[in-house]
Design a protein around this motif. Sequence first.
Motif, PDB file in Angstrom:
ATOM      1  N   VAL A  92       0.849  -1.189   0.000  1.00 18.06           N
ATOM      2  CA  VAL A  92       0.000   0.000   0.000  1.00 18.06           C
ATOM      3  C   VAL A  92       0.886   1.241   0.000  1.00 18.06           C
ATOM      4  O   VAL A  92       1.884   1.290   0.713  1.00 18.06           O
ATOM      5  N   THR A  93       0.510   2.239  -0.788  1.00 14.98           N
ATOM      6  CA  THR A  93       1.158   3.547  -0.697  1.00 14.98           C
ATOM      7  C   THR A  93       0.270   4.469   0.120  1.00 14.98           C
ATOM      8  O   THR A  93      -0.916   4.625  -0.184  1.00 14.98           O
ATOM      9  N   LEU A  94       0.844   5.079   1.157  1.00 16.68           N
ATOM     10  CA  LEU A  94       0.134   6.066   1.962  1.00 16.68           C
ATOM     11  C   LEU A  94       0.607   7.449   1.564  1.00 16.68           C
ATOM     12  O   LEU A  94       1.804   7.754   1.620  1.00 16.68           O
ATOM     13  N   GLU A 126       2.749  -4.325   3.688  1.00 18.44           N
ATOM     14  CA  GLU A 126       3.791  -3.330   3.494  1.00 18.44           C
ATOM     15  C   GLU A 126       3.165  -1.989   3.141  1.00 18.44           C
ATOM     16  O   GLU A 126       2.323  -1.902   2.243  1.00 18.44           O
ATOM     17  N   VAL A 127       3.561  -0.946   3.861  1.00 21.55           N
ATOM     18  CA  VAL A 127       3.076   0.414   3.590  1.00 21.55           C
ATOM     19  C   VAL A 127       4.256   1.273   3.162  1.00 21.55           C
ATOM     20  O   VAL A 127       5.253   1.385   3.882  1.00 21.55           O
ATOM     21  N   GLU A 163       7.978   5.228  -7.917  1.00 22.92           N
ATOM     22  CA  GLU A 163       8.419   3.915  -7.444  1.00 22.92           C
ATOM     23  C   GLU A 163       7.385   3.302  -6.512  1.00 22.92           C
ATOM     24  O   GLU A 163       7.053   2.112  -6.618  1.00 22.92           O
ATOM     25  N   ALA A 164       6.865   4.112  -5.597  1.00 23.93           N
ATOM     26  CA  ALA A 164       5.884   3.610  -4.641  1.00 23.93           C
ATOM     27  C   ALA A 164       4.621   3.114  -5.345  1.00 23.93           C
ATOM     28  O   ALA A 164       4.103   2.030  -5.048  1.00 23.93           O
ATOM     29  N   SER A 219       2.730  -0.777  -5.656  1.00 24.54           N
ATOM     30  CA  SER A 219       1.549  -0.877  -4.806  1.00 24.54           C
ATOM     31  C   SER A 219       0.293  -1.332  -5.542  1.00 24.54           C
ATOM     32  O   SER A 219       0.069  -0.990  -6.699  1.00 24.54           O
ATOM     33  N   GLU A 220      -0.522  -2.092  -4.797  1.00 18.84           N
ATOM     34  CA  GLU A 220      -1.856  -2.463  -5.290  1.00 18.84           C
ATOM     35  C   GLU A 220      -2.922  -1.465  -4.844  1.00 18.84           C
ATOM     36  O   GLU A 220      -3.965  -1.337  -5.474  1.00 18.84           O
TER      37      GLU A 220
END
Length: 275
Positions: free
Chosen positions: A4-6, A26-27, A55-56, A60-61
């Motif tokens: 996940v990207t926060l 994974e965040v 990149e993030a 990420s999904e």
Amino acid sequence: MTTVTLLHPGAMGAAVAAQAVAAGHEVLWVPEGRSDATHRRAKEAGATACDSLGEALERSEIVLSICPPQVAEDVATTVAGHAFAGVYVDANAINPQRMQRIAEEIRPGATVLDGAIFGPPPGGQRAARLYLAGEAQAVDTVDPVFKDTALHVRRASGSVGSASALKMAFASYQKAARTLAGVAHALADAHGVGDELTAEAQNILADPGYLPRVAARAWRWAPEMEDIAETLRAAGLPADMAEAAVAVMSRWEGDKDRYDLELTDVLSHLRSQGE
């Protein structure tokens, strides 16, 4: 494990990230240009730093947008520029019209979920609810990320925009009521009858000790109340109360994130421009 990207890990976002990390996921976050406080929150949450947003997003999904409401559309535009193709969750306190614009900005590459968070930053004994509106398959992608955590995922009735409407409806009372309580206590304090007001009001105005927290958050609440006013007007309802709450909150602008203030200071700031 889901990645996940926060975006913009503030107090709420970092707490949400910590729940996902605790559940074994994974965040990712991008530290470039962020404050020392943001770095500290992200580290404490267990988030992994990335060199760039591109990149993030590529790794990420899911993307979680939890940021000050006034920048939600700018954040979405930035993500749209990277052609993200996963599930984009906008969990900001914004009105349905803005949510629809964000959905149009992000699509067609990504699937957009309209999110609304209720409750305090989750963790420890504190639980919060994340309402999600949108495609059922996308909700099913997000739900396992917070399985058995202090953030409880719930499906909102309706399509994209309905979760935002739910948040606006709830906040229109909650935040306006607390702001009006501040005005009432400031008036009583000006005449030396604050204790009597608290005693007479009982549950309605009891325990004004929460008002310093309201003042510290007013910088985030005021834009949300502006969105609430727009939502009310769109529904053919009077927006005067929401607009008045914005005017009151503007007197607390100098109290941004100052959680150490005394109640007497907070009340005096409400009166300061009227003296």
